[in-house]
Design a protein around this motif. Structure first.
Motif, PDB file in Angstrom:
ATOM      1  N   ARG A  31       1.139  -1.118   0.177  1.00 48.36           N
ATOM      2  CA  ARG A  31       0.156  -0.461  -0.096  1.00 48.36           C
ATOM      3  C   ARG A  31       1.209   1.711  -0.386  1.00 48.36           C
ATOM      4  N   VAL A  32       0.066   2.109  -0.793  1.00 53.05           N
ATOM      5  CA  VAL A  32       1.253   3.643  -0.700  1.00 53.05           C
ATOM      6  C   VAL A  32       0.197   4.653  -0.535  1.00 53.05           C
ATOM      7  N   GLU A  33      -0.078   5.687   0.148  1.00 49.17           N
ATOM      8  CA  GLU A  33      -0.394   6.819   0.472  1.00 49.17           C
ATOM      9  C   GLU A  33      -0.090   7.904   0.232  1.00 49.17           C
ATOM     10  N   HIS A  34      -0.350   8.901  -1.205  1.00 46.24           N
ATOM     11  CA  HIS A  34       0.286   9.982  -0.837  1.00 46.24           C
ATOM     12  C   HIS A  34      -0.806  10.691  -0.174  1.00 46.24           C
ATOM     13  N   GLY A  35      -0.235  12.180   0.735  1.00 44.40           N
ATOM     14  CA  GLY A  35      -0.923  13.232   1.010  1.00 44.40           C
ATOM     15  C   GLY A  35      -0.135  14.108   1.241  1.00 44.40           C
ATOM     16  N   ASP A  36      -0.437  15.898   1.336  1.00 44.26           N
ATOM     17  CA  ASP A  36       0.405  16.613   1.548  1.00 44.26           C
ATOM     18  C   ASP A  36       1.682  16.804   2.149  1.00 44.26           C
ATOM     19  N   GLY A  37       2.495  16.649   1.349  1.00 42.54           N
ATOM     20  CA  GLY A  37       3.455  16.247   1.633  1.00 42.54           C
ATOM     21  C   GLY A  37       4.142  15.169   2.348  1.00 42.54           C
ATOM     22  N   TYR A  38       3.446  14.219   2.042  1.00 45.00           N
ATOM     23  CA  TYR A  38       4.202  13.443   2.671  1.00 45.00           C
ATOM     24  C   TYR A  38       3.973  11.841   1.804  1.00 45.00           C
ATOM     25  N   THR A  39       4.611  10.813   2.310  1.00 49.13           N
ATOM     26  CA  THR A  39       3.936   9.346   1.478  1.00 49.13           C
ATOM     27  C   THR A  39       3.908   8.538   2.250  1.00 49.13           C
TER      28      THR A  39
END
Length: 72
Positions: A31-39
């Motif tokens: 699983r990979v989750e990209h957010g505001d300024g983070y992974t």
């Protein structure tokens, strides 16, 4: 871990738990989750028998480093 933003599901994560320069454990990115300024990255593992083992939690509890590899 410096290229974490490029990691994709199915990539290989290799951990060097004791900072010896050799890889001590290999897992598959699940699983990979990209957010505001983070992974955030999760891997599947047999050691903890988990489908989603948070890489940050693994590093915080065991120390060491992680490297990612894509197989194309």
């Amino acid at each position: 871990d410096s290229q974490r933003d490029q990691v994709r599901v199915g990539d290989i994560a290799q951990f060097d738990w004791d900072a010896s320069g050799d890889r001590d454990h290999t897992a598959v990115v699940t699983r990979v989750e990209h957010g505001d300024g983070y992974t955030k990255v999760w891997v599947g593992g047999h050691t903890k028998d988990a489908d989603y083992w948070d890489v940050d939690e693994a590093l915080a509890s065991g120390g060491g480093t992680v490297s990612y590899f894509s197989i194309k």
